[in-house]
Design a protein around this motif. Structure first.
Motif, PDB file in Angstrom:
ATOM      1  N   ILE A 112       0.873  -1.169   0.000  1.00 42.46           N
ATOM      2  CA  ILE A 112       0.000   0.000   0.000  1.00 42.46           C
ATOM      3  C   ILE A 112       0.908   1.216   0.000  1.00 42.46           C
ATOM      4  O   ILE A 112       2.089   1.121   0.358  1.00 42.46           O
ATOM      5  CB  ILE A 112      -0.976   0.018   1.205  1.00 42.46           C
ATOM      6  N   VAL A 113       0.373   2.338  -0.448  1.00 47.19           N
ATOM      7  CA  VAL A 113       1.101   3.600  -0.407  1.00 47.19           C
ATOM      8  C   VAL A 113       0.311   4.535   0.501  1.00 47.19           C
ATOM      9  O   VAL A 113      -0.909   4.657   0.365  1.00 47.19           O
ATOM     10  CB  VAL A 113       1.250   4.219  -1.807  1.00 47.19           C
ATOM     11  N   TRP A 114       1.015   5.149   1.437  1.00 49.37           N
ATOM     12  CA  TRP A 114       0.397   6.138   2.314  1.00 49.37           C
ATOM     13  C   TRP A 114       1.363   7.298   2.489  1.00 49.37           C
ATOM     14  O   TRP A 114       2.550   7.083   2.737  1.00 49.37           O
ATOM     15  CB  TRP A 114       0.056   5.541   3.677  1.00 49.37           C
ATOM     16  N   ASP A 115       0.856   8.497   2.317  1.00 49.10           N
ATOM     17  CA  ASP A 115       1.623   9.712   2.547  1.00 49.10           C
ATOM     18  C   ASP A 115       2.925   9.749   1.742  1.00 49.10           C
ATOM     19  O   ASP A 115       3.947  10.227   2.207  1.00 49.10           O
ATOM     20  CB  ASP A 115       1.888   9.863   4.044  1.00 49.10           C
ATOM     21  N   SER A 125      -1.120   7.736  -8.253  1.00 47.70           N
ATOM     22  CA  SER A 125      -1.039   8.772  -7.231  1.00 47.70           C
ATOM     23  C   SER A 125      -1.988   8.441  -6.086  1.00 47.70           C
ATOM     24  O   SER A 125      -2.846   7.577  -6.208  1.00 47.70           O
ATOM     25  CB  SER A 125      -1.393  10.135  -7.834  1.00 47.70           C
ATOM     26  N   GLY A 126      -1.814   9.163  -4.987  1.00 48.73           N
ATOM     27  CA  GLY A 126      -2.696   8.977  -3.831  1.00 48.73           C
ATOM     28  C   GLY A 126      -2.295   7.786  -2.990  1.00 48.73           C
ATOM     29  O   GLY A 126      -1.186   7.276  -3.074  1.00 48.73           O
ATOM     30  N   ASN A 127      -3.217   7.357  -2.164  1.00 47.39           N
ATOM     31  CA  ASN A 127      -3.006   6.199  -1.292  1.00 47.39           C
ATOM     32  C   ASN A 127      -3.373   4.951  -2.074  1.00 47.39           C
ATOM     33  O   ASN A 127      -4.490   4.449  -2.010  1.00 47.39           O
ATOM     34  CB  ASN A 127      -3.844   6.336  -0.024  1.00 47.39           C
ATOM     35  N   PHE A 128      -2.421   4.468  -2.810  1.00 46.95           N
ATOM     36  CA  PHE A 128      -2.597   3.386  -3.769  1.00 46.95           C
ATOM     37  C   PHE A 128      -2.301   2.028  -3.152  1.00 46.95           C
ATOM     38  O   PHE A 128      -1.476   1.913  -2.254  1.00 46.95           O
ATOM     39  CB  PHE A 128      -1.655   3.635  -4.954  1.00 46.95           C
ATOM     40  N   SER A 129      -2.969   0.979  -3.661  1.00 49.78           N
ATOM     41  CA  SER A 129      -2.660  -0.390  -3.254  1.00 49.78           C
ATOM     42  C   SER A 129      -2.800  -1.333  -4.435  1.00 49.78           C
ATOM     43  O   SER A 129      -3.671  -1.155  -5.283  1.00 49.78           O
ATOM     44  CB  SER A 129      -3.595  -0.860  -2.138  1.00 49.78           C
ATOM     45  N   ASN A 130      -1.935  -2.347  -4.446  1.00 51.28           N
ATOM     46  CA  ASN A 130      -2.069  -3.416  -5.431  1.00 51.28           C
ATOM     47  C   ASN A 130      -2.688  -4.654  -4.784  1.00 51.28           C
ATOM     48  O   ASN A 130      -2.772  -5.702  -5.401  1.00 51.28           O
ATOM     49  CB  ASN A 130      -0.718  -3.762  -6.069  1.00 51.28           C
ATOM     50  N   ALA A 131      -3.135  -4.508  -3.509  1.00 48.52           N
ATOM     51  CA  ALA A 131      -3.686  -5.651  -2.784  1.00 48.52           C
ATOM     52  C   ALA A 131      -5.068  -5.390  -2.198  1.00 48.52           C
ATOM     53  O   ALA A 131      -5.856  -6.311  -2.055  1.00 48.52           O
ATOM     54  CB  ALA A 131      -2.734  -6.063  -1.663  1.00 48.52           C
ATOM     55  N   TYR A 132      -5.374  -4.142  -1.856  1.00 53.41           N
ATOM     56  CA  TYR A 132      -6.628  -3.824  -1.177  1.00 53.41           C
ATOM     57  C   TYR A 132      -7.467  -2.839  -1.967  1.00 53.41           C
ATOM     58  O   TYR A 132      -6.944  -1.916  -2.585  1.00 53.41           O
ATOM     59  CB  TYR A 132      -6.355  -3.288   0.238  1.00 53.41           C
ATOM     60  N   ASP A 150       8.867   0.888   3.377  1.00 50.81           N
ATOM     61  CA  ASP A 150       9.929   0.370   2.508  1.00 50.81           C
ATOM     62  C   ASP A 150      10.562   1.465   1.647  1.00 50.81           C
ATOM     63  O   ASP A 150      11.221   1.170   0.676  1.00 50.81           O
ATOM     64  CB  ASP A 150       9.340  -0.736   1.632  1.00 50.81           C
ATOM     65  N   GLY A 151      10.299   2.720   1.972  1.00 56.81           N
ATOM     66  CA  GLY A 151      10.918   3.815   1.231  1.00 56.81           C
ATOM     67  C   GLY A 151       9.914   4.676   0.515  1.00 56.81           C
ATOM     68  O   GLY A 151       8.707   4.426   0.542  1.00 56.81           O
ATOM     69  N   LYS A 152      10.406   5.713  -0.156  1.00 58.46           N
ATOM     70  CA  LYS A 152       9.582   6.635  -0.920  1.00 58.46           C
ATOM     71  C   LYS A 152       8.955   5.904  -2.099  1.00 58.46           C
ATOM     72  O   LYS A 152       9.636   5.149  -2.797  1.00 58.46           O
ATOM     73  CB  LYS A 152      10.416   7.778  -1.471  1.00 58.46           C
ATOM     74  N   TYR A 153       7.678   6.141  -2.341  1.00 58.93           N
ATOM     75  CA  TYR A 153       6.988   5.511  -3.472  1.00 58.93           C
ATOM     76  C   TYR A 153       7.524   6.086  -4.785  1.00 58.93           C
ATOM     77  O   TYR A 153       7.656   7.294  -4.938  1.00 58.93           O
ATOM     78  CB  TYR A 153       5.489   5.749  -3.369  1.00 58.93           C
ATOM     79  N   GLY A 154       7.839   5.207  -5.715  1.00 60.16           N
ATOM     80  CA  GLY A 154       8.295   5.625  -7.035  1.00 60.16           C
ATOM     81  C   GLY A 154       9.793   5.814  -7.167  1.00 60.16           C
ATOM     82  O   GLY A 154      10.275   6.158  -8.230  1.00 60.16           O
TER      83      GLY A 154
END
Length: 116
Positions: A35-38, A70-77, A110-114
């Motif tokens: 998931i991506v948050w903030d 972009s945004g709070n992205f997920s590949n699972a939820y 796990d670090g900055k997204y992208g």
């Protein structure tokens, strides 16, 4: 000879069609569920969490197709899945994801997204 030419033409046609096929319906080939948050990526673990603090966000975009979103992205939820802070743990280390009513799963930062 005629049959040989016909088989050769069919074989070439099949190879061409297979090579040119566009498989847009395939799932992504990401290395892990996340998931991506903030602006940060959080790798999902199998670890359950019980000590939830407060709601901090939710999934705003879900896709199983590989890409950058972009945004709070997920590949699972799915969109709307809630994120929570965990008592005694900084959100810079881990957050919790509500997997079903009253059940939460830990996700480690796990670090900055992208940036990977």
């Amino acid at each position: 000879m005629r049959l040989k030419n016909y088989l050769f033409t069919v074989l070439i046609s099949v190879i061409f069609l297979l090579g040119c096929s566009n498989n847009n319906n395939s799932s992504a080939d990401w290395a892990f569920s996340f998931i991506v948050w903030d602006g940060y990526i959080y790798q999902l673990s199998n670890e359950s969490v019980n000590d939830i603090s407060e709601e901090i966000g939710e999934v705003t975009k879900y896709s199983d197709m590989e890409g950058t979103y972009s945004g709070n992205f997920s590949n699972a939820y799915e969109k709307g899945t809630k994120y929570y802070s965990i008592e005694g743990i900084s959100t810079q280390e881990a957050i919790a994801i509500e997997v079903e009513d009253g059940k939460y799963r830990k996700a480690f930062r796990d670090g900055k997204y992208g940036e990977k």
